[in-house]
Write a protein that holds these residues in place. Structure first.
Motif, mmCIF file in Angstrom:
data_model
loop_
_atom_site.group_PDB
_atom_site.id
_atom_site.type_symbol
_atom_site.label_atom_id
_atom_site.label_comp_id
_atom_site.label_asym_id
_atom_site.label_seq_id
_atom_site.Cartn_x
_atom_site.Cartn_y
_atom_site.Cartn_z
ATOM 1 N N GLU A 1 -0.294 3.447 -5.766
ATOM 2 C CA GLU A 1 -0.126 3.790 -4.432
ATOM 3 C C GLU A 1 0.331 5.142 -4.555
ATOM 4 O OE1 GLU A 1 0.813 -0.772 -3.158
ATOM 5 O OE2 GLU A 1 2.626 0.653 -3.356
ATOM 6 N N GLN A 2 1.403 5.522 -5.058
ATOM 7 C CA GLN A 2 1.642 7.071 -5.168
ATOM 8 C C GLN A 2 0.788 7.996 -5.373
ATOM 9 O OE1 GLN A 2 5.480 7.816 -7.140
ATOM 10 N NE2 GLN A 2 5.766 9.505 -6.151
ATOM 11 N N LYS B 1 9.297 4.197 -2.535
ATOM 12 C CA LYS B 1 10.394 5.277 -2.601
ATOM 13 C C LYS B 1 11.615 4.941 -1.609
ATOM 14 C CE LYS B 1 8.507 7.802 -6.033
ATOM 15 N NZ LYS B 1 9.464 7.904 -7.248
ATOM 16 N N SER C 1 5.880 7.098 6.905
ATOM 17 C CA SER C 1 5.590 6.830 5.400
ATOM 18 C C SER C 1 4.243 7.043 4.842
ATOM 19 C CB SER C 1 6.287 5.457 4.836
ATOM 20 O OG SER C 1 7.502 5.310 5.040
ATOM 21 N N GLU D 1 12.675 6.514 0.880
ATOM 22 C CA GLU D 1 12.811 6.412 2.549
ATOM 23 C C GLU D 1 11.847 5.716 3.198
ATOM 24 O OE1 GLU D 1 13.140 10.352 3.856
ATOM 25 O OE2 GLU D 1 15.096 10.789 3.528
ATOM 26 N N THR D 2 10.941 5.065 2.054
ATOM 27 C CA THR D 2 9.577 4.547 2.488
ATOM 28 C C THR D 2 9.859 3.222 3.457
ATOM 29 O OG1 THR D 2 8.658 4.877 0.525
ATOM 30 C CG2 THR D 2 7.326 3.199 1.877
ATOM 31 N N TYR D 3 9.157 3.174 4.538
ATOM 32 C CA TYR D 3 9.375 2.035 5.425
ATOM 33 C C TYR D 3 9.096 0.828 4.755
ATOM 34 C CZ TYR D 3 7.945 -1.613 8.860
ATOM 35 O OH TYR D 3 7.848 -2.502 9.349
ATOM 36 N N GLN E 1 3.313 9.904 2.097
ATOM 37 C CA GLN E 1 2.557 9.680 0.871
ATOM 38 C C GLN E 1 1.499 10.340 0.788
ATOM 39 O OE1 GLN E 1 3.120 5.658 -0.627
ATOM 40 N NE2 GLN E 1 0.816 5.571 -0.627
ATOM 41 N N HIS F 1 8.337 4.296 11.779
ATOM 42 C CA HIS F 1 8.673 4.302 10.486
ATOM 43 C C HIS F 1 7.561 4.398 9.271
ATOM 44 C CE1 HIS F 1 12.084 3.544 7.283
ATOM 45 N NE2 HIS F 1 11.375 4.408 6.936
ATOM 46 N N TYR F 2 6.513 3.323 9.879
ATOM 47 C CA TYR F 2 5.520 3.019 8.792
ATOM 48 C C TYR F 2 4.464 4.253 8.818
ATOM 49 C CZ TYR F 2 0.587 1.536 7.672
ATOM 50 O OH TYR F 2 -0.704 1.657 7.049
ATOM 51 N N PRO G 1 9.907 -6.377 7.276
ATOM 52 C CA PRO G 1 11.157 -7.139 7.131
ATOM 53 C C PRO G 1 10.781 -8.360 6.220
ATOM 54 C CG PRO G 1 10.204 -6.884 9.451
ATOM 55 C CD PRO G 1 9.363 -6.234 8.658
ATOM 56 N N TYR H 1 0.818 -1.226 -0.010
ATOM 57 C CA TYR H 1 0.045 0.043 -0.031
ATOM 58 C C TYR H 1 0.811 1.335 -0.137
ATOM 59 C CZ TYR H 1 -4.022 -3.238 1.119
ATOM 60 O OH TYR H 1 -4.787 -3.979 1.011
ATOM 61 N N LEU H 2 2.257 1.140 0.094
ATOM 62 C CA LEU H 2 2.824 2.405 0.011
ATOM 63 C C LEU H 2 3.919 2.211 -1.256
ATOM 64 C CD1 LEU H 2 4.331 2.527 3.654
ATOM 65 C CD2 LEU H 2 2.775 4.128 2.569
ATOM 66 N N ALA H 3 4.029 3.581 -1.879
ATOM 67 C CA ALA H 3 4.974 3.569 -2.863
ATOM 68 C C ALA H 3 6.224 3.290 -2.480
ATOM 69 C CB ALA H 3 4.869 4.921 -3.681
ATOM 70 N N LYS I 1 11.629 12.611 4.128
ATOM 71 C CA LYS I 1 10.629 12.699 2.874
ATOM 72 C C LYS I 1 9.353 13.455 3.329
ATOM 73 C CE LYS I 1 8.417 10.298 -0.194
ATOM 74 N NZ LYS I 1 7.937 8.694 -0.206
#
Lengths: 678, 678
Positions: free
Chosen positions: A418-419, A264, B661, A266-268, B665, B657-658, A271, A260-262, B564
């Motif tokens: 997403e972005q 990029k 982000s 620095e994006t989280y 976004q 961090h999540y 693991p 669900y996140l782009a 970001k």
């Protein structure tokens, strides 16, 4: 005197007439602004004729040659070469778009380790080593950049065990097989189809299976013939015996570390050990040449008739086995680029028609995806030139997307969506995807809404429009797949492909380019969108009828009424008919045109419920979400019913009732968007 | 001859001129359609003057008398009487709306059992029984329909234990108290404020507390004075000593059995035992008259200074205690009605301005909600008459909502929104809520976007617009509350109340009606919406600065960059400024006006993320979601940071961090909706 008077009157009349003419035409009427014609303009058929005439087979052929010059798997140097090709074309001064640029994401991919290639070895009474590379039929296949057959996202590891045949690797296949054999410690060989690629391993693991092989049975390709080398590529479009279908073995799509996140910089990122939906045990694809030897050597009881493929031997469950050793893949994060281009709309720039295809291939990708990309480049060349020459600008904006890393799980288009989720979901009219433009023997064209019948008949050789409409349910899985590729919900999705590769002179590519471009121009230029309010009503009615037939009796036994859903479907039908009556010709107020178009554009989105399917990644649509129940009815209801019927638990019947309420509310809510606007 | 010629030329000139005039004005110019003036029309100031002049104190007074004639708690006969009042007014042939109707929901409520009233008894050295009913100061308070003080959704039960004082019942209060006392088996007395009503019991249960009492401390009302009977109602607006604040003790809102679903007849309902967010132990509200006796009799150590209220004794923690017996409430499902009314828009009927207030009260509801409803009825009377007389029709549609069962947890408006979610979220410009129109001494007016400064200055006695703008952060909790009342996200929310109840002749009600009506007309009629693209930019910048100050150092220590988010906020600022330059006067193409208005309308919705806060019911907004961290910054980040700082777990830092982000976004995505449309 009379004559004089007559002359005088005549002169006066002439002067008066001149005055009227001057007054009417000569003076800029402040109440008639210059945009008045623009807002009322409809699609220009002569311009479509011009477009169709200019689509050129030679250009498409050149496109394809340039795009397929070297293997261009995502993020490889070959991929970067295609990025540069796209940018050069879309930034061309004479035939380019208004603007074009690259968008980069850092995504999680999976490649075989070139220093430590995957091996499958059989050691038993039959000594046999599985081919590590396909046989090269043409010189380009010797390119060292051709990736070894592998299963992207399979874990690395060494699996050893006895071989069994598990049909398509569905849960029911392993269940059935386990009633005959103890699967603990075995390797399962499966054929493509029935279950997702990765699912074949995910489904196997609970039974103790330690590794999975997968191949394409000739039954499911090559028209069911177990063709030998002389009958297959390069002698026909049939897949050669050593050919291996590569693929991504993840269940979900988009970058796996950034759901669900782009993706990029620095994006989280989650693991890697938290990724779900990828194989928990090693899995490897092989060619049917090798599969033939393995399967025909299997012992044990004969598998049931529906498990049999096209090999000239009986497919047994297995029981005697082999000792394969296998080594598998590296996973790592790399930069992957989309190339974006736009033509700005003149009247409604804030409405988008998106046209896209992925750019990355597994190998040279002459069919998947470059047949589609070469078609896209020809469309943008012809349209770009009309724009640069000043003879055309679409009413709405057109966005072209050349997606990266699709083969690894629709990554480029998913990250893009997403972005820009808010903007795209507010403004997108439709998404057209032309991936494999040319493959096999038929035109495949899947769509949700009725466009221009004439146009379809021109380009569609084998089916009438009504046949195509009836086939709507059959093509659902493909619609799903395409819609996932850009997972905002849009009312129209076309996936187009045509004819045999071996029609001479790229005539089939040309036909696809004409069809797709024609649809694109109509979507961008039509005053009223060429959608039909009541197409959905038919689908809902069919879904409801199926639900009544399959479920009503048991629902009533659990005191769950389907009445609300019936009422909602009826209300929707009426609202759809009412909405169609609003499509009233020309010269209507531009804000009324916009209002009707907004109703049509947003109708499909009214069925979204982001909380209805918490366990299904990225699925939100109460009508089109994927379902494992295999019934042509509301997916949430179907899956919940199957679960409740199997468990018999009250809490599961509660979920059935919940999904019935969710779908009823969604249908009623969607109907209210079609009814009189207030 | 010369004269004749001159006359001839003059005649010809006159005839020519006549011709020009006829040609220009006399012939219907087909290129200037009739709607051209309508689409370009802006708000009409003279019409607003007319509206302001016609708002009448006598009518408001009559409205209030009729609405407050009998107690009208949700679903009681008194409530049905107010439904009929609303319908009669809104269906009136001369002053009614275009259409009005009732919408009914079957919702889960909670009432005391009249045959088994709630009791709180103290049995110890001090013998004392808590009042079961308030003292009646006026005859209407003797009405048997006046509901006994109770805590809606408190469980029934008998709780016995020693009394302790737990301040506001926040988690930190119980934590602190438990360091002095063992709370197992105690009853906690708490004052309103600090924590939600139900939270005072939810927070208590983990410490073994078996029951909770709650009262309004004079410190928090009555200007902090512990007034005696002669100084309180009916002698002033001060709350009398026996007065009890009733309320709903649920944390979430909407019907508790049908989360996210409209509570219609066949809708699935969760089992009542699965409801979350309601008190797990009995809780009962009492008046400060009784609380005074209890608290001043408490033993143990003195509570800290910030726990002290306005009683003339020291508030001790407690330790010696009493043995109260208490019996509590029935919960049951009942039908509750909204009354809806509409005025259809002329040019953009598919854009809605919604104006609403709840209708149900706890008792007579002269302030909450009928002061607001009497104002709403006066607004609809004046507007309805203008519509019926044909002198006005708004550009956009206006929807009026008279919500049921608000006091039990915003139920009526939540069910309405659930039922029509798609339509409302696609089309709503703004929601205006006027509940308690008149209360206390000041005009309260909260809003997110800048409207017409002049108008605000006219009606706002104590603050300038810039003061009001600066107070934006202070009023956030109220904005949240109001926005919850219709939980789709909308760019403007006004909650208006004014002055003392005791201004003679309903002048204060009139001022609120004028203010609210003025805002309503401007929202409905303005060509360009009176919103400012860059208001959000200021908020984001402040939030970012707070985050940098509070968190950056520790974020960097955990290798989490805030860069970001900084970039996104900068990009948003630029986009907002660009968007403001698009507000270019009159005579622009109607579809450009619509495009700019759509950008403004949908901006706030671009910050929605339905998956960001899975544990917070109905919250989806990454800027305005409620936060327990109490910091004026991004709520998801603030809560995650507080959690990570407290636990120190890597997985909790991952969540920080999540959320960083997610918010980055969202800001970037929202910015892209303000930038050039393609």
């Amino acid at each position: 005197m009379i004559i004089k008077a007559v002359i005088g009157v005549l002169c006066a009349a002439v002067v008066l007439a001149i005055g009227i003419v001057i007054g009417h035409f000569g003076i800029n009427n402040s109440s008639a602004p210059s945009w008045l014609n623009d807002v009322a303009k409809d699609v220009d058929e002569s311009l479509i004729e011009k477009f169709l005439a200019e689509v050129d087979t030679i250009h498409i052929q050149e496109n394809l040659r340039e795009l397929t010059d070297v293997p261009h798997m995502a993020t490889t140097p070959g991929d970067e070469k295609t990025v540069q090709t796209m940018l050069r074309r879309w930034q061309d001064a004479d035939t380019g778009l208004d603007d074009a640029w690259r968008e980069e994401y850092n995504v999680y991919l999976s490649f075989p380790d070139p220093n430590n290639p995957n091996k499958v070895t059989v050691a038993n009474t039959v000594q046999h080593s599985i081919r590590e590379r396909e046989k090269a039929y043409t010189s380009d296949q010797d390119d060292p950049e051709v990736v070894q057959p592998y299963a992207a996202y399979s874990p690395a590891g060494h699996a050893k065990g006895k071989l069994v045949y598990a049909n398509q690797g569905k849960p029911s296949d392993y269940e059935q097989l386990s009633q005959t054999l103890n699967l603990t410690g075995t390797i399962a060989i499966t054929r493509y189809g029935g279950a997702g690629r990765g699912a074949k391993a995910i489904n196997a693991a609970p039974y103790g299976v330690v590794g999975v092989l997968v191949y394409t049975d000739p039954l499911d390709i090559n028209d069911g013939l177990m063709s030998d080398t002389n009958e297959t590529y390069p002698h026909s479009w049939y897949m050669p015996p050593s050919g291996v279908e590569r693929g991504s073995f993840n269940r979900d799509f988009g970058d796996l570390l950034t759901p669900y996140l782009a993706a990029k910089e620095e994006t989280y990122r989650i693991p890697p050990e938290n990724i779900v939906g990828i194989p928990p045990i090693p899995i490897q694809p092989i060619g049917f040449e090798d599969a033939y030897i393995l399967i025909c050597a299997l012992g044990g009881d004969a598998a049931p008739s529906e498990w049999q493929g096209a090999f000239n031997c009986t497919y047994n469950y297995g029981g005697p086995g082999f000792k394969p050793t296998s080594e598998f893949n590296n996973r790592l994060s790399k930069n992957s680029a989309n190339v974006m281009g736009v033509i700005r709309g003149s009247v409604e720039p804030d409405r988008y028609v998106i046209y896209g295809n992925h750019r990355d291939s597994w190998v040279h990708g002459a069919i998947d995806p470059s047949s589609g990309t070469s078609v896209m480049l020809e469309i943008t060349r012809v349209l770009g030139r009309m724009v640069k020459q000043g003879i055309w600008r679409p009413r709405r904006s057109i966005i072209f997307g050349s997606w990266g890393a699709e083969e690894f799980g629709l990554i480029g288009s998913a990250e893009y969506t997403e972005q820009y989720f808010a903007k795209l979901s507010e403004r997108t009219i439709a998404y057209i995807n032309v991936d494999i433009a040319v493959f096999g023997k038929k035109l495949h064209m899947f769509y949700l809404s009725e466009l221009n019948k004439t146009m379809l008949l021109i380009f569609h050789a084998s089916s009438t429009v009504s046949q195509l409409k009836k086939s709507l349910f059959k093509v659902q899985p493909i619609i799903h797949y395409q819609q996932q590729s850009i997972f905002l919900r849009i009312p129209l999705v076309c996936a187009i492909s045509y004819h045999s590769l071996f029609l001479s002179g790229f005539v089939s590519h040309q036909a696809v380019a004409r069809t797709a471009g024609n649809i694109l121009i109509r979507l961008a230029d039509s005053l009223l969108l060429p959608f039909n309010c009541s197409d959905y009503a038919e689908i809902l009615e069919d879904y409801l009828n199926t639900a009544v037939t399959l479920y009503q009796q048991q629902l009533e036994a659990h005191k769950i009424s389907i009445g609300k859903c019936k009422t909602a479907t009826d209300v929707f039908g009426d609202a759809g008919e009412y909405c169609n009556t609003q499509h009233t010709g020309r010269n209507i107020m531009p804000l009324k045109v916009r209002r009707i178009n907004d109703q049509l554009m947003l109708l499909d989105r009214a069925f979204l419920d982001p909380l209805a399917f918490p366990d299904k990644y990225a699925f939100r649509h109460v009508i089109w979400t994927s379902s494992s129940a295999g019934k042509a009815t509301f997916p949430g209801l179907a899956d919940a019913f199957a679960q409740a019927e199997s468990s018999g638990l009250d809490s599961d019947w509660d979920k059935v009732h919940y999904h019935l309420s969710v779908v009823s509310q969604a249908i009623e809510g969607a109907a209210s968007t079609l009814a009189d606007v207030i």
